[in-house]
Design a protein around this motif. Structure first.
Motif, mmCIF file in Angstrom:
data_model
loop_
_atom_site.group_PDB
_atom_site.id
_atom_site.type_symbol
_atom_site.label_atom_id
_atom_site.label_comp_id
_atom_site.label_asym_id
_atom_site.label_seq_id
_atom_site.Cartn_x
_atom_site.Cartn_y
_atom_site.Cartn_z
ATOM 1 N N ARG A 445 0.840 -1.205 0.000
ATOM 2 C CA ARG A 445 0.000 0.000 0.000
ATOM 3 C C ARG A 445 0.876 1.256 0.000
ATOM 4 O O ARG A 445 0.549 2.253 -0.644
ATOM 5 N N ALA A 446 1.993 1.214 0.704
ATOM 6 C CA ALA A 446 2.919 2.354 0.702
ATOM 7 C C ALA A 446 3.504 2.575 -0.688
ATOM 8 O O ALA A 446 3.642 3.721 -1.144
ATOM 9 N N GLU A 470 3.851 11.410 3.029
ATOM 10 C CA GLU A 470 3.890 11.242 4.484
ATOM 11 C C GLU A 470 3.127 9.987 4.907
ATOM 12 O O GLU A 470 3.566 9.227 5.787
ATOM 13 N N GLU A 471 1.976 9.785 4.281
ATOM 14 C CA GLU A 471 1.200 8.585 4.603
ATOM 15 C C GLU A 471 1.963 7.326 4.219
ATOM 16 O O GLU A 471 1.962 6.319 4.950
ATOM 17 N N LEU A 475 3.343 3.988 6.524
ATOM 18 C CA LEU A 475 3.104 2.585 6.196
ATOM 19 C C LEU A 475 4.413 1.828 6.026
ATOM 20 O O LEU A 475 4.522 0.646 6.410
ATOM 21 N N TYR A 476 5.430 2.486 5.444
ATOM 22 C CA TYR A 476 6.744 1.835 5.326
ATOM 23 C C TYR A 476 7.304 1.531 6.722
ATOM 24 O O TYR A 476 7.910 0.468 6.955
ATOM 25 N N ASP A 477 7.106 2.468 7.661
ATOM 26 C CA ASP A 477 7.542 2.200 9.037
ATOM 27 C C ASP A 477 6.824 0.984 9.597
ATOM 28 O O ASP A 477 7.434 0.103 10.229
ATOM 29 N N ASP A 478 5.507 0.939 9.363
ATOM 30 C CA ASP A 478 4.719 -0.190 9.864
ATOM 31 C C ASP A 478 5.182 -1.505 9.253
ATOM 32 O O ASP A 478 5.107 -2.575 9.896
ATOM 33 N N ALA A 486 12.406 6.637 4.844
ATOM 34 C CA ALA A 486 13.254 7.831 4.773
ATOM 35 C C ALA A 486 13.144 8.489 3.397
ATOM 36 O O ALA A 486 13.060 9.720 3.279
ATOM 37 N N LEU A 487 13.147 7.671 2.350
ATOM 38 C CA LEU A 487 13.055 8.235 1.005
ATOM 39 C C LEU A 487 11.704 8.911 0.787
ATOM 40 O O LEU A 487 11.614 9.992 0.179
ATOM 41 N N ALA A 488 10.636 8.310 1.290
ATOM 42 C CA ALA A 488 9.316 8.915 1.145
ATOM 43 C C ALA A 488 9.259 10.249 1.886
ATOM 44 O O ALA A 488 8.664 11.220 1.411
#
Length: 993
Positions: A445-446, A470-471, A475-478, A486-488
């Protein structure tokens, strides 16, 4: 009507005001109220004049049932009080027998015997009054043609008679004779008969618009496609939304349907939706509905029956639903007329039109070619792929793996994979693969959010892009992928810094509004935002670990991009080194880790930096090196962009030919990649500029419209409308007035444009260009109305008084052309007041001189004082321009002003003053040189001065000496074309000696 007239003078003023209104409900209702008011006076004449106005409103407002009733009252007054009718009123009464005959024909409930009885009364009245019977035989022929019996005999009895004062105008009779030949199947003879009207030699209130509508298909059948196209554009404008010409509108809809312009037909149908409600003439309605049905039937045959269509009020319609409704109503009307007439003529004529096959597969009618696929109910049109879409893996894990692999390389085909994945993931019942290589659903989803954010950023929706990035980071963190997060976040930082306030270019400037503001007020904030974003990215980079080489290279690219955008915003030489340092870091890293896409990105950024800093040779050298590398090592999808960059550099170096070649090659290579991989809209826009510099305006126009179409397809409506605005201006400059008006009418009918959503000043620019085109097309009434509206609106533009100055000045000129010099003076004063706040030296000077010329020409000596006042204003404008160091793009403001003083005095018969002014103009110009671009202006001053001196002051000897010396001077310098008017005047003066 606010208050009823209390005196006959007030009544007559109200009648005159109503006559200036367009035909329709407003004019008709006011005419009815004025009749009520006239009945309260004891005099007959006011009532007669009010009844005449009311009958005209009914006749041209398509209300035939009411016209005969009003005429009956007039006829009673004429019989009972003939002395109340002067010669002009008497003429009008006899003229309007024809109007009643036409009204009765249009009503199927009126028996045929009643129609013939009316014609008998008309004949008897004409004979009793000693009037010629040609108008009577004209009406007899029209009845025969309507019924479909004995047409040839009736035609001969009418056409062979001598015209009288009560005959229809020459243009209308030409139209009737042409229709007779057309009904007989003789297209060639019909077109030959029509020629004086189609060529504009004969005209009236309804012509040539009426004849053009009927001549469109014969022109096509005769192979005159260009003339048919031109006639459609000019003729449609003469009948659109006109309740007295619905049949002609229907013919234009039919023309669109039979030439592959069904989408334009639906657009015109929507523009004329008022006719469904306002036309009360059954005969006109039948003609209109048949044309509508031809269009709708064709659209339905092409498989678009579910498209929305404008139709009868009270509900929404689809093409298929409206066609069925129109079919039933029109069939019923045709049957009623045939039953009344005792023939089958109307049903047969209608069937012939409905069964007619398309005459051309596609005829390009306007600069904005639209197709039925683009007439979408609210959904944006997706650009067609430039090549066959890549084959996508069927298993979901393989598709996810391929999308990510392509995305790492920056390959354009990644977009197609993400699109397919978005469809699958959002489908009901989606099950995410439980495979370690795929990762959790949160990561996918990210990925999709990041792709969507990238698309928004490309459309300059930086607010939406920042939010999605940011969203995605969350999701990447999750999902446990901090490097991706970081790139997002780095992308979000840059997108946030790019959110600008939008400003508008001056509406009267002839340019279109641009996107992000680069004015002095916004620059510091923008520079600060980009500086902060870069610093935040550097910190983020330092704090991030575990970045893959492609991710680190991408982050370095974002850092360099932020500084590049800062340089672009500030234009400061102090910001150049920082950009080049960051680009160097990116290039070294990408080279060391073999990231080809980012190596190309670094070279593009370096070349762009040199270009922005003004070092064009270095920029060209970098771009050449970039192209060499791309051709040798790829990635190939960067080639179109690199060629576009070199083309812009070549345009800056005045190498239009080289730029044209690069852009052509860029477009050729862009076809190898998905449509959204290359900004082909910009390539076409740049090609338009190159073509203009090469003197190829028609080719430039094609590229401008193509650029606009591509922007529309990808949802960039603002940029699309800007490109269309430039295309409209160029088409007007090329003299393609009807093309310009048709394009702007189409744009201004767009719902978002009509609401002023893209940008209020952009919409004003579109309307201003249209008003100028209407003036160029000699539709002065419509042009003046639009200019007055724009002048009133622009008066409130406190942030842009210069545009108001230009608009008000042009409005003043139009008012002067209508000989409304008082209102012209008021508009000119508004322009001068705005000019004082934001100078528009050349535009104001030109308009003020033209105002002086018009007033002196129209009023002679009586208008001299007013004309000189305009010139005095122009003198003050010229003084201000001189003090400001302004140099005119055209004629010198001072010499042009002196020449105008000469012309104005000549119009007022003040010839000595005129000659003195022209001598001053010549002194200001100075004698021309061999390369002088003022030779024509100097020669004209000499000619005018000699004409004043030799003809009006009757001093031929010095005039001839002046002319001979000028001819010798010009001939010696090689300006032979400029000598012709001088030698012609000299020959005339010698002949008169």
């Amino acid at each position: 009507m606010p208050t009823a007239p209390q005196t006959t003078d007030e009544l007559y003023e109200a009648l005159q005001a109503n006559q200036r209104r367009p035909y329709g409900r407003t004019r008709t209702v006011t005419a009815e109220e004025l009749v009520d008011a006239a009945e309260r006076f004891e005099e007959t004449l006011p009532l007669v004049r009010a009844l005449l106005e009311l009958q005209e409103a009914y006749t041209y407002g398509s209300e035939p049932r009411k016209s005969p009733v009003v005429f009956a009252r007039l006829l009673t007054l004429f019989d009972e009080q003939p002395d109340a009718f002067d010669e002009n009123l008497r003429h009008l009464v006899f003229w309007r027998f024809k109007w009643v005959a036409a009204a009765l024909r249009a009503l199927p409930e009126i028996p045929l015997t009643s129609l013939r009885q009316w014609l008998t009364e008309m004949r008897e009245r004409y004979e009793k009054a000693g009037l010629g019977l040609q108008p009577y035989y004209g009406q007899a022929y029209r009845l025969a043609a309507h019924v479909g019996e004995d047409e040839a005999l009736a035609f001969e009895l009418w056409a062979g008679r001598t015209r009288t004062r009560l005959s229809d105008c020459e243009a209308c009779e030409i139209g009737e004779r042409a229709l007779y030949h057309l009904a007989a199947g003789d297209d060639e003879r019909a077109l030959g008969t029509w020629e004086p009207v189609l060529a504009g030699k004969e005209s009236c209130q309804e012509e040539p618009a009426r004849s053009i509508a009927h001549a469109l298909l014969p022109l096509l059948r005769a192979g005159h496609t260009d003339r048919a196209r031109e006639s459609h554009l000019a003729g449609y404008r003469g009948c659109r939304r006109n309740p007295s010409m619905p049949g002609e509108v229907g013919r234009h809809l039919e023309f669109c349907a039979l030439t592959g312009n069904e989408a334009r037909g639906l657009e015109l149908l929507a523009e004329n939706r008022n006719l469904f409600d306002e036309v009360d003439s059954p005969l006109e309605l039948l003609d209109f509905l048949t044309g509508v049905e031809v269009l709708l039937r064709r659209v339905e045959q092409l498989g678009h029956g579910e498209l929305p269509a404008a139709g009868f009020p009270g509900r929404t319609w689809t093409v298929g639903g409206l066609r069925a409704e129109v079919h039933g109503r029109a069939d019923d009307l045709a049957a009623r007329f045939d039953a009344r007439n005792g023939t089958t003529a109307h049903t047969e004529r209608r069937t012939t039109r409905l069964d007619r096959a398309p005459l051309l597969e596609a005829l390009e009618l306007t600069l904005r070619t639209r197709h039925l696929d683009e007439v979408a109910p609210a959904a944006p049109v997706v650009a067609p792929a430039a090549r066959t879409a890549p084959d996508l893996p069927e298993p979901l894990p393989e598709l996810i793996a391929r999308a990510r692999a392509l995305d790492e390389r920056g390959h354009p085909d990644a977009r197609a994979c993400w699109t397919e994945l978005r469809t699958r993931v959002t489908a009901r019942g989606y099950t995410h693969p439980d495979e370690p290589a795929v990762g959790p659903l949160a990561r996918l989803r990210a990925d999709l959010l990041a792709d969507e954010a990238s698309r928004l950023g490309e459309r300059d929706d930086f607010t939406g892009a920042a939010a999605l990035y940011e969203e995605a980071a969350g999701l990447y963190d999750d999902a446990g992928t901090p490097a991706h997060a970081a790139l997002a976040r780095a992308h979000a930082l840059l997108a946030t810094a790019e959110i600008p306030p939008r400003t508008s270019a001056p509406a009267g400037s002839g340019t279109t509004p641009q996107g992000p503001a680069d004015g002095a007020d916004d620059t510091p904030a923008e520079v600060a935002a980009l500086t902060a974003a870069h610093a935040a990215m550097v910190r983020l980079h330092a704090e991030s670990s575990g970045l893959a080489p492609y991710q680190e290279a991408r982050l370095l690219r974002l850092r360099a991009t932020a500084l590049g955008l800062r340089l672009q915003a500030s234009g400061s030489d102090g910001h150049v080194a920082a950009v080049l340092d960051e680009v160097g870091l990116l290039h070294d890293f990408a080279t060391r880790h073999d990231v080809p896409g980012q190596i190309a990105g670094a070279l593009i950024l370096r070349a762009s930096t040199f270009a922005i800093s003004g070092d064009l040779p270095a920029a060209v050298a970098e771009t050449d090196a970039l192209l060499d590398r791309l051709n040798a090592h790829g990635p190939a999808w960067h080639l179109p962009r690199a060629l576009g960059l070199r083309a812009r550099l070549r345009l800056g170096a005045q190498d239009a030919e080289g730029a044209h070649a690069d852009l052509g090659e860029a477009l050729r290579l862009a076809a190898d990649w998905p449509a959204d991989a290359v900004d082909t809209a910009r390539l076409h826009g740049d090609l338009a500029e190159a073509c203009l510099r090469l003197g190829r305006p028609d080719e430039a126009l094609r590229h401008l419209t193509r650029s606009a179409e591509l922007n529309l397809r990808r949802g960039d409506r603002f940029d699309a409308y800007c490109a269309y605005s430039n295309a409209a201006t160029l088409s007007l400059d090329l003299g393609r007035v009807e093309d310009c008006i048709a394009l702007l009418d189409s744009l201004l009918a767009e719902p978002d444009v009509a609401a002023g959503e893209p940008d209020d000043r952009l919409v004003a620019q579109l309307r201003l260009t249209r008003a100028r085109a209407l003036r160029a097309g000699e539709d002065l009434k419509a042009a003046t109305a639009e200019f007055l509206t724009l002048a009133a609106e622009s008066a409130g533009w406190d942030d842009d008084p210069g545009s108001h100055a230009v608009i008000a000045a042009e409005t003043a000129v139009l008012l002067a052309e209508a000989e409304e010099f008082g209102r012209a003076r008021e508009a000119a004063d508004q322009a001068l007041a705005a000019h004082a706040r934001d100078p528009r030296h050349e535009s104001l000077s030109n308009c003020l001189r033209e105002l002086a010329r018009l007033q002196a020409r129209q009023q002679g000596a009586d208008g001299l004082a007013g004309a000189l006042a305009f010139l005095a204003d122009a003198g003050r404008v010229a003084d201000g321009a001189r003090a400001a160091g302004y140099e005119a793009h055209g004629r010198s403001l001072d010499s042009a002003l002196a020449y105008e003083y000469g012309r104005v005095h000549a119009y007022a018969d003040a010839y000595e003053e005129a000659l003195a002014a022209l001598e001053k103009a010549l002194a200001l110009l100075g004698e021309p040189g061999p390369d002088s671009d003022r030779a024509d202006e100097w020669a004209e001053c000499v000619r005018f001065a000699a004409a004043i001196e030799g003809i009006y002051l009757e001093r031929p000897a010095p005039a001839l000496a002046r002319l001979d010396a000028a001819v010798s001077r010009l001939t010696a310098l090689g300006h032979t074309d400029e000598t012709e008017p001088l030698t012609s005047l000299a020959d005339r003066l010698r002949d008169e000696e």
